[in-house]
Scaffold this active site. Structure first.
Site, PDB file in Angstrom:
ATOM      1  N   LYS A 144     -25.450 -36.319 -63.562  1.00  0.00           N
ATOM      2  CA  LYS A 144     -25.684 -34.718 -62.483  1.00  0.00           C
ATOM      3  C   LYS A 144     -27.230 -35.033 -61.522  1.00  0.00           C
ATOM      4  O   LYS A 144     -28.221 -35.378 -63.149  1.00  0.00           O
ATOM      5  CB  LYS A 144     -25.078 -33.910 -62.705  1.00  0.00           C
ATOM      6  CG  LYS A 144     -25.964 -32.845 -63.871  1.00  0.00           C
ATOM      7  CD  LYS A 144     -26.079 -31.436 -63.879  1.00  0.00           C
ATOM      8  CE  LYS A 144     -26.398 -30.531 -63.054  1.00  0.00           C
ATOM      9  NZ  LYS A 144     -27.999 -30.240 -63.571  1.00  0.00           N
ATOM     10  N   ASP A 152     -20.059 -33.928 -66.101  1.00  0.00           N
ATOM     11  CA  ASP A 152     -20.387 -33.082 -65.956  1.00  0.00           C
ATOM     12  C   ASP A 152     -20.611 -32.231 -67.749  1.00  0.00           C
ATOM     13  O   ASP A 152     -19.311 -31.900 -68.367  1.00  0.00           O
ATOM     14  CB  ASP A 152     -19.340 -32.204 -65.273  1.00  0.00           C
ATOM     15  CG  ASP A 152     -20.173 -30.744 -65.464  1.00  0.00           C
ATOM     16  OD1 ASP A 152     -20.150 -29.716 -66.734  1.00  0.00           O
ATOM     17  OD2 ASP A 152     -19.616 -29.859 -64.200  1.00  0.00           O
ATOM     18  N   HIS A 153     -21.673 -32.016 -68.340  1.00  0.00           N
ATOM     19  CA  HIS A 153     -21.720 -32.521 -69.862  1.00  0.00           C
ATOM     20  C   HIS A 153     -21.010 -31.344 -70.297  1.00  0.00           C
ATOM     21  O   HIS A 153     -20.283 -31.252 -71.704  1.00  0.00           O
ATOM     22  CB  HIS A 153     -22.382 -32.510 -70.261  1.00  0.00           C
ATOM     23  CG  HIS A 153     -23.635 -31.454 -70.355  1.00  0.00           C
ATOM     24  ND1 HIS A 153     -24.844 -31.065 -69.390  1.00  0.00           N
ATOM     25  CD2 HIS A 153     -24.487 -30.243 -71.591  1.00  0.00           C
ATOM     26  CE1 HIS A 153     -24.787 -29.164 -70.167  1.00  0.00           C
ATOM     27  NE2 HIS A 153     -25.069 -29.537 -71.156  1.00  0.00           N
ATOM     28  N   HIS A 200     -21.434 -27.019 -63.275  1.00  0.00           N
ATOM     29  CA  HIS A 200     -20.684 -27.102 -64.428  1.00  0.00           C
ATOM     30  C   HIS A 200     -19.808 -25.283 -64.885  1.00  0.00           C
ATOM     31  O   HIS A 200     -18.730 -25.068 -64.665  1.00  0.00           O
ATOM     32  CB  HIS A 200     -21.967 -26.091 -65.755  1.00  0.00           C
ATOM     33  CG  HIS A 200     -22.641 -26.884 -66.050  1.00  0.00           C
ATOM     34  ND1 HIS A 200     -22.792 -28.749 -66.075  1.00  0.00           N
ATOM     35  CD2 HIS A 200     -23.890 -27.606 -66.175  1.00  0.00           C
ATOM     36  CE1 HIS A 200     -23.796 -29.218 -66.180  1.00  0.00           C
ATOM     37  NE2 HIS A 200     -24.608 -28.594 -66.270  1.00  0.00           N
TER      38      HIS A 200
END
Ligand code: BG6
Length: 490
Positions: free
Chosen positions: A151, A180-181, A243
């Site tokens: 991202k 998207d961690h 997120h």
């Protein structure tokens, strides 16, 4: 597809190989997966960047990063050596066709032709298309190749579309893994488990019983060494568009048909598309932005954002949006999405406030039941209930709390989110990555707010570093009958 933790042999090529993310997260993640036996012995990790470094110099940097960023319990000198033998470096500007591609070719050729290749783009997103084009031009993209996109995917709808188009000229959608961690966090996946594996929540998960849901990601850090990036981004682009909207989707989605990648992503994208638009003339009412000014944290004075930056800026370091999901399940339930830098404490959590039950039994209503899902730190959940006050002769109520922890049963640490995600890309398992339609739907929803803020039509508010946020945030949430978690008392 059966999910296997052990991966097939792979070559992981990281563009942006000298960058902060690679050193802080990507290399430690791969090391730890080697430690627990999920990385095969002949796997290779190839860092690439423009810096003129020898392989040995790069390994030295990698070693320092591991020493610095690994938790003490995971450090093992012999294993670090074993890991570093798998690490290679090539000086390469991925955007230039007349650069060092031959060296990359020579290295990759040492592996069997059908070896899994993962190209990880940990660079500015404007470079994604040019790197993809070069990978294609020099025939690096095999059927077993995948690309991981870090991202941000763009800065608005148009740039996100352009990036997606650009990369998809060379990679098929099933080869593209958008990170998207937050989705790699075990505790974020716990939202699915808590909701759908527990009738006690599943049965009451709707507007009939839920008054509001607040989703917070607050950090104590400021912009650290990342001001150049952060100032072009701001809290809304940096945290909410990706997120926090992902967390919201998991909280609000209908039950997917199964836990397959497309079922879950279909369910999430329906939520994003059902978000009630916030048109320009409602932005001032439904959103709030703020910047931190000088304050105090842990007993020390810290400068304000503008002082750190050394220049004027209208970039927000704090943002709140009030969202409504226009589906029958969520009729008029507010979702408050909030993020902050330089906050009082680091906390990412989901707070579900249930409606009070009117009851004549106890003389007065009990308090709200409340479920708090602690994504980090102190990973776990709390449930606030009404119980009988044991020292009262009458039937008055008091607050009783239940607490649960998400810690692994064997006492090990909760894995870092990048560990799971980096290897899921090798496995070709896309469930925890963002599909193109999700990214674009999320941008579409936040865009009017971004534009209205950019046009300075919503005042910038301020909060001292080390506080919970601007005073205005209290009025904001109170206007729809709620309070922030930190103001709720018990
Ligand atoms: C990143 C943002 O995506 O997430 C950072 O760019 C932020 O600004 C980070 O600090 C927060 O991640 P976590 O896992 O610490 O909540």
């Amino acid at each position: 597809m059966a999910y296997s933790q052990q991966t097939a042999p792979f070559d992981y090529v990281i563009f942006g190989g000298t960058g902060d993310l690679t050193m802080r997260k990507l290399l430690p993640a791969l090391y730890n997966q080697l430690r627990i036996g999920h990385v095969p012995e002949d796997a290779r990790i190839i860092g690439t960047a423009r810096s003129e470094l020898s392989c040995d110099e790069y390994r030295e940097r990698a070693r320092e990063a591991l020493e610095h960023f690994l938790p003490p319990a995971h450090k093992d000198a012999a294993l670090i050596e074993r890991f570093l033998k798998k690490v290679h470096y090539i000086t390469l500007d991925g955007t230039k066709s007349d650069h060092n591609w031959d060296d990359l070719h020579a290295l990759l050729e040492q592996s069997p032709a059908d070896r899994i290749r993962v190209f990880y783009f940990s660079t500015a997103p404007q470079l994604f298309e040019a790197i993809s084009e070069n990978l294609h031009r020099f025939s690096f993209i095999t059927p077993q190749s995948r690309v991981v996109l870090e991202k941000p995917i763009g800065t608005d709808s148009a740039s996100a579309r352009a990036i997606n188009e650009g990369v998809s000229r060379f990679f098929k959608e099933e080869q593209i893994f958008r990170i998207d961690h937050y989705l790699g966090k075990e505790t974020v996946q716990d939202i699915i488990a808590l909701r759908f594996a527990n009738p006690v929540f599943n049965a009451v998960w709707s507007a009939e019983h839920i008054q509001s849901i607040q989703i917070t990601a607050a950090e104590t850090v400021g912009v650290e060494g990342r001001a150049a990036y952060y100032d072009t981004s701001g809290a809304l682009r940096d945290m909410i568009q990706n997120h926090l909207l992902q967390v919201l989707s998991l909280c609000a989605m209908e039950a997917p048909a199964d836990l397959g990648a497309d079922s879950v992503r279909d369910a999430k994208v329906k939520v994003l598309k059902a978000l009630r638009p916030i048109p320009a003339d409602k932005v001032a009412q439904e959103t709030l932005r703020a910047q931190y000014v000088a304050g105090e944290m842990a007993g020390s004075k810290v400068p304000g954002y503008l002082e750190e930056l050394g220049t004027e800026s209208a970039t927000e370091t704090y943002a709140v949006m009030r969202a409504y999901v226009d589906t029958p399940r969520w009729k008029d339930v507010p979702f408050y999405i909030r993020t902050a830098k330089r906050s009082h404490k680091k906390v990412s959590e989901v707070v579900v406030t249930f409606k009070k039950t009117a009851s004549s039994l106890f003389g007065k209503d009990g308090e709200h039941n409340r479920l708090v899902i602690r994504l980090q730190p102190d990973e776990g959940f709390g449930l606030a209930l009404n119980i009988k006050n044991p020292s009262a002769a009458d039937f008055s109520l008091q607050h009783g709390a239940m607490d649960g922890r998400f810690a692994p049963a064997d006492g090990s640490l909760i894995p870092d989110s990048y560990e799971r995600l980096m290897l899921d890309a090798v496995r070709g398992y896309p469930a925890l990555f963002i599909r193109r339609d999700e990214v674009e739907a999320a941008w579409a929803w936040v865009e009017p707010t971004l534009q209205t803020w950019a046009a300075n039509k919503v005042p910038m508010t301020h909060y001292p570093a080390g506080s919970y946020g601007p005073e205005e945030a209290r009025k904001f949430i109170a206007s729809t009958g709620d309070a922030w978690h930190e103001d709720m008392g018990a």
